[in-house]
Design an enzyme around this catalytic site. Structure first.
Site, short mmCIF file in Angstrom:
data_model
loop_
_atom_site.label_atom_id
_atom_site.label_comp_id
_atom_site.label_asym_id
_atom_site.label_seq_id
_atom_site.Cartn_x
_atom_site.Cartn_y
_atom_site.Cartn_z
N ASP A 62 16.68 23.73 41.06
CA ASP A 62 17.32 24.45 42.23
C ASP A 62 16.22 25.28 43.17
OD1 ASP A 62 16.47 26.05 40.06
OD2 ASP A 62 18.44 26.60 39.41
N GLU A 101 27.29 27.57 38.92
CA GLU A 101 27.97 28.76 38.28
C GLU A 101 29.20 28.61 37.88
OE1 GLU A 101 26.15 31.40 38.11
OE2 GLU A 101 25.19 32.20 40.00
N HIS A 127 25.28 29.53 33.33
CA HIS A 127 25.06 28.52 34.30
C HIS A 127 23.67 27.84 34.06
CE1 HIS A 127 22.51 31.74 36.40
NE2 HIS A 127 21.49 31.12 36.08
N ASP A 135 25.40 34.11 32.27
CA ASP A 135 26.90 33.57 32.57
C ASP A 135 27.16 31.98 32.15
OD1 ASP A 135 25.71 32.35 34.72
OD2 ASP A 135 26.80 33.39 36.15
C1 GLP Z 1 17.92 31.05 37.00
C2 GLP Z 1 17.59 29.68 37.33
C3 GLP Z 1 18.03 28.65 36.38
C4 GLP Z 1 17.41 29.54 34.91
C5 GLP Z 1 18.09 30.61 34.71
C6 GLP Z 1 17.63 31.33 33.37
O1 GLP Z 1 19.22 31.69 37.59
N1 GLP Z 1 18.34 29.18 38.51
O2 GLP Z 1 17.47 27.44 36.52
O3 GLP Z 1 17.42 28.52 34.06
O4 GLP Z 1 18.12 31.77 35.68
O5 GLP Z 1 16.45 32.10 33.82
P1 GLP Z 1 15.42 32.88 32.71
O6 GLP Z 1 14.77 31.68 31.96
O7 GLP Z 1 14.69 33.78 33.64
O8 GLP Z 1 16.33 33.70 31.81
#
Ligand code: GLP
Length: 256
Positions: free
Chosen positions: A67, A143, A138, A136
């Site tokens: 992303d 989402e 995702h 959440d």
């Molecule tokens: C972000 C990214 C995701 C990632 C998630 C978890 O929003 N878009 O690809 O997996 O959050 O992030 P973290 O590893 O910092 O908890």
């Protein structure tokens, strides 16, 4: 679904790295979708170490950002392409032309999304999607409530996601409100999936995901139950609220 629980963050990261490295060694033209965030940092460090000390080569590897924020330039330190470049690509021998990111500055984003899907297809399809998980549920930036078959698309971030990601920006107002993400359908087409979840703040969502095999777009990661080759790796903190391994209803009914 294979579930691995490691003692701590470093061991969980090492486990994820060794599964990825094993695939690269088996298939030098390995194609992967890669996540950003705090979770995969240890994995990228370990892959870098294996490149520097054990000769793991990324020469033929192709990588796709899972992303990217809308409008972000590839050299913006808040961007996800920059993140992958800074934490992995610049430390290994991957060819720059094999590192892809969604064209989030295109005048026609819809068309750019289709081009991204086409680039994945042209590369031979994803051998693996390596995933983190949001609080959440995702995956990528898919989402809650989004379509289960979605391809790469522009999405509105939820308030919870904007708040969770604000830690990477100097203020919450700077967090983009939209992003382009590969879709759940894109992820499900990958041959192998690895989901890495670490830390106490992922305990609730992992208990929700693994406490039942119900599939709901309210918890986007629950689509993983439909994939035939998924490995979920957690540290003990992320696994701390899981009560019992989920069993499909027919197994429970049969007393299995
Ligand atoms: C972000 C990214 C995701 C990632 C998630 C978890 O929003 N878009 O690809 O997996 O959050 O992030 P973290 O590893 O910092 O908890």
């Amino acid at each position: 679904m294979k579930i691995l629980i490691e003692k701590d963050y470093d061991l969980a990261s090492a486990q994820a790295a060794s599964l990825i490295a094993e695939e690269i060694r088996k298939n030098p033209s390995f194609v992967a979708a890669l996540p950003t965030g705090g979770t995969p940092l240890g994995t990228y460090r370990e892959l870098t170490r294996q490149h520097q000390e054990e000769g793991l080569s990324f020469k033929g590897v192709t990588a796709f950002n899972i992303d990217e924020y809308e409008g972000m330039s590839p050299d913006d330190p808040n961007g996800y392409y920059y993140f992958l470049h800074d934490n992995l690509y610049r430390h290994v021998d991957i060819a720059p032309e094999n590192t892809h990111v969604e064209d989030v500055r295109a005048a026609d984003i819809q068309e750019a999304c289709l081009r991204y899907e086409e680039a994945i297809r042209q590369a031979g399809g994803l051998d693996m999607a390596f995933l983190g998980i949001g609080n959440d549920g995702h995956i990528g930036f898919n989402e809650p409530g989004e379509g289960i078959q979605s391809i790469t698309h522009l999405t509105d971030l939820t308030e919870e996601t904007i708040q969770a990601n604000a830690r990477f920006f100097s203020s919450i107002d700077e967090v983009p409100r939209r992003a382009v993400t590969v879709g759940l359908g894109t992820i499900m087409k990958a041959k192998k999936l690895i989901l890495l979840a670490t830390g106490e703040n992922k305990a609730e969502i992992m208990a929700a995901l693994l406490g039942s095999s119900a599939i709901t777009t309210r918890l986007p990661a629950s689509v993983l139950w439909l994939h035939s080759d998924v490995t979920v790796i957690m540290d003990e903190a992320a696994a701390s609220l899981i009560k019992k391994p989920a069993a499909p209803a027919y197994m429970a009914a049969a007393g299995v």
